[in-house]
Design an enzyme around this catalytic site. Structure first.
Site, PDB file in Angstrom:
ATOM      1  N   LYS A   1       0.858  -1.279  -0.103  1.00 45.28           N
ATOM      2  CA  LYS A   1      -0.005  -0.177   0.078  1.00 45.28           C
ATOM      3  C   LYS A   1       0.765   1.306  -0.106  1.00 45.28           C
ATOM      4  CE  LYS A   1      -4.273  -1.571   2.309  1.00 45.28           C
ATOM      5  NZ  LYS A   1      -5.288  -1.271   3.102  1.00 45.28           N
TER       6      LYS A   1
ATOM      7  N   LYS B   1      -9.641 -13.032  -9.240  1.00 42.30           N
ATOM      8  CA  LYS B   1     -10.743 -12.925  -8.277  1.00 42.30           C
ATOM      9  C   LYS B   1     -11.517 -12.131  -8.366  1.00 42.30           C
ATOM     10  CE  LYS B   1      -8.549 -11.140  -3.983  1.00 42.30           C
ATOM     11  NZ  LYS B   1      -8.698 -11.290  -2.415  1.00 42.30           N
TER      12      LYS B   1
ATOM     13  N   LYS C   1     -13.056  -5.397  -5.365  1.00 41.69           N
ATOM     14  CA  LYS C   1     -13.453  -4.003  -5.542  1.00 41.69           C
ATOM     15  C   LYS C   1     -12.829  -3.176  -6.467  1.00 41.69           C
ATOM     16  CE  LYS C   1     -14.349  -3.909  -0.524  1.00 41.69           C
ATOM     17  NZ  LYS C   1     -13.722  -3.710   0.729  1.00 41.69           N
TER      18      LYS C   1
HETATM   19  P1  AMP Z   1     -11.390  -7.377   0.766  1.00 41.97           P
HETATM   20  O1  AMP Z   1     -12.397  -6.432   1.287  1.00 41.97           O
HETATM   21  O2  AMP Z   1     -11.313  -7.589  -0.731  1.00 41.97           O
HETATM   22  O3  AMP Z   1     -10.127  -7.439   1.635  1.00 41.97           O
HETATM   23  O4  AMP Z   1     -12.197  -8.698   1.156  1.00 41.97           O
HETATM   24  C1  AMP Z   1     -12.896  -8.933   2.376  1.00 41.97           C
HETATM   25  C2  AMP Z   1     -12.916 -10.447   2.547  1.00 41.97           C
HETATM   26  O5  AMP Z   1     -14.060 -10.874   1.834  1.00 41.97           O
HETATM   27  C3  AMP Z   1     -11.614 -11.306   2.278  1.00 41.97           C
HETATM   28  O6  AMP Z   1     -10.985 -11.507   3.294  1.00 41.97           O
HETATM   29  C4  AMP Z   1     -12.172 -12.627   1.801  1.00 41.97           C
HETATM   30  O7  AMP Z   1     -12.494 -13.571   2.844  1.00 41.97           O
HETATM   31  C5  AMP Z   1     -13.639 -12.416   0.986  1.00 41.97           C
HETATM   32  N1  AMP Z   1     -13.411 -12.279  -0.123  1.00 41.97           N
HETATM   33  C6  AMP Z   1     -12.947 -11.014  -0.900  1.00 41.97           C
HETATM   34  N2  AMP Z   1     -12.947 -11.275  -2.485  1.00 41.97           N
HETATM   35  C7  AMP Z   1     -13.596 -12.551  -2.442  1.00 41.97           C
HETATM   36  C8  AMP Z   1     -13.527 -13.471  -3.650  1.00 41.97           C
HETATM   37  N3  AMP Z   1     -13.297 -12.830  -4.887  1.00 41.97           N
HETATM   38  N4  AMP Z   1     -13.973 -14.735  -3.291  1.00 41.97           N
HETATM   39  C9  AMP Z   1     -14.237 -15.067  -2.064  1.00 41.97           C
HETATM   40  N5  AMP Z   1     -14.031 -14.347  -1.113  1.00 41.97           N
HETATM   41  C10 AMP Z   1     -13.757 -13.206  -0.984  1.00 41.97           C
END
Ligand code: AMP
Ligand code: TRP
Length: 331
Positions: free
Chosen positions: A111, A192, A195
């Protein structure tokens, strides 16, 4: 009962990956654990953010979590900045954590890379996270793989603290969702869903209206050939859609494959879209109810903050005592 604690940042909308990969598990865990969940607004301040939006996003995420099934009667759901013990413990743990170990955090390296100016808060982010966890005598921390190192740091800090001041803090353990649950980007099914996706059409948000969900599924990248078959290597696009269908209908992959095998891509996508629309309908409806009753949402969050504070204050008192700070009200 064992205690779980987890946190989620109020940044951006909740996409289907977050919901299926993390939030759904939280909902299930509130039945089996003494579960505490926190919307971590203080963490969201560690990078440049929109001041006018922070409070709204924090509320929206709390409403989404309630709409997804977190029940303030069955778990503790609260906003991090409502419980000042988090920042107070952060300071004390800052004097236990070392600059060396914080420098090794890969998320900080990523970051801060290439940034002109990096806040001290971004560097200290893992200590605030350690305080979140340790304030609640947490046994288990369900997180994604990207947070493994941060939970490891919380453990190290707790162990060092106990060594220095005597047994005071519960040493937590990270737990990880099954990797099979990775939802892929609709426009780039080898990556994957996230956001920060390049294409907004690649990401399904849980609050997308039915017509938007349908449109995104319709424009999802498919693979060459015409066969609907689960084969993540050869057919990542179709496989991802099959995974989504299975998740939405609560069936296994094989059954989903059998149900949809005969259909052409167009028909297949329509059925996946319909299943997802139905799957997310209750969440959308509950969210709309909550959005229509802001004082009820505030009341629930206040209740959560009071419950959280009761636990946190007791742990912080313990910490203050063993670290040698002068009591304000000597016994
Ligand atoms: P993030 O806000 O991207 O850090 O995601 C928060 C949590 O959501 C992560 O720690 C994962 O457990 C879950 N997550 C995020 N993206 C995915 C995805 N594409 N598939 C499954 N779980 C996800
Ligand atoms: N850093 C975590 C993330 O970005 C969110 C978080 C903050 C958290 N405090 C926590 C997760 C405590 C688990 C426990 O995903």
């Amino acid at each position: 009962m064992r205690r779980v604690f987890s946190g989620i940042q109020p940044s951006g909308e909740m996409h289907l990956g977050n919901y299926l990969g993390a939030v759904r598990r939280w909902v299930a865990d509130q039945e089996r654990y003494d579960a505490i969940y926190c919307v971590v607004d203080l963490h969201a301040m560690t990078v440049p953010y929109d001041v006018a939006e922070l409070a709204g996003r924090t509320r929206e995420l709390a409403m989404l979590l309630m709409a997804a099934g977190l029940d303030p009667q069955r778990c503790v759901l609260f906003v991090q900045s409502h419980v000042p013990a988090h920042t107070e413990l952060t300071w004390i743990l800052n004097c236990v954590a070392t600059v060396g170990e914080l420098r090794r955090m890969t998320q900080f390296k990523e970051k801060s890379h290439g940034q002109e100016s990096v806040s001290a808060g971004l560097f200290d982010y893992p200590v605030l996270m350690a305080a979140d966890i340790l304030l609640y005598d947490t046994n288990e921390v369900p997180v994604g793989e990207d947070q493994r190192q941060h939970v490891e740091l919380a453990r190290d800090v707790a162990i060092r603290f106990n060594h220095r001041y005597g047994e005071t803090l519960v040493v937590p353990e990270a737990t990880f969702p099954p990797v099979a649950a990775r939802v892929k980007d609709l426009q780039d099914p080898r990556a994957k869903m996230s956001k920060s996706s390049e294409s907004p059409h690649g990401t399904l948000n849980v609050l997308d209206p039915p017509e938007v969900l349908t449109k995104k599924i319709r424009s999802a990248v498919t693979d060459s050939g015409t066969e609907v078959r689960h084969d993540p290597e050869e057919k990542p696009g179709i496989s991802n859609l099959l995974d989504l269908y299975a998740a939405a209908t609560g069936t296994g992959i094989e059954k989903a494959e059998a149900e949809l095998a005969g259909s052409g891509y167009g028909d297949f996508k329509r059925r996946v879209a319909d299943a997802l629309v139905e799957f997310l309908r209750p969440l959308r409806e509950r969210y709309a109810e909550l959005a229509g009753d802001p004082s009820e949402v505030s009341r629930q969050l206040e209740l959560g903050a009071v419950k959280a504070e009761t636990i946190a204050t007791a742990v912080l008192d313990r910490v203050r005592r063993v670290t040698g700070l002068l009591p304000r009200h000597p016994a």
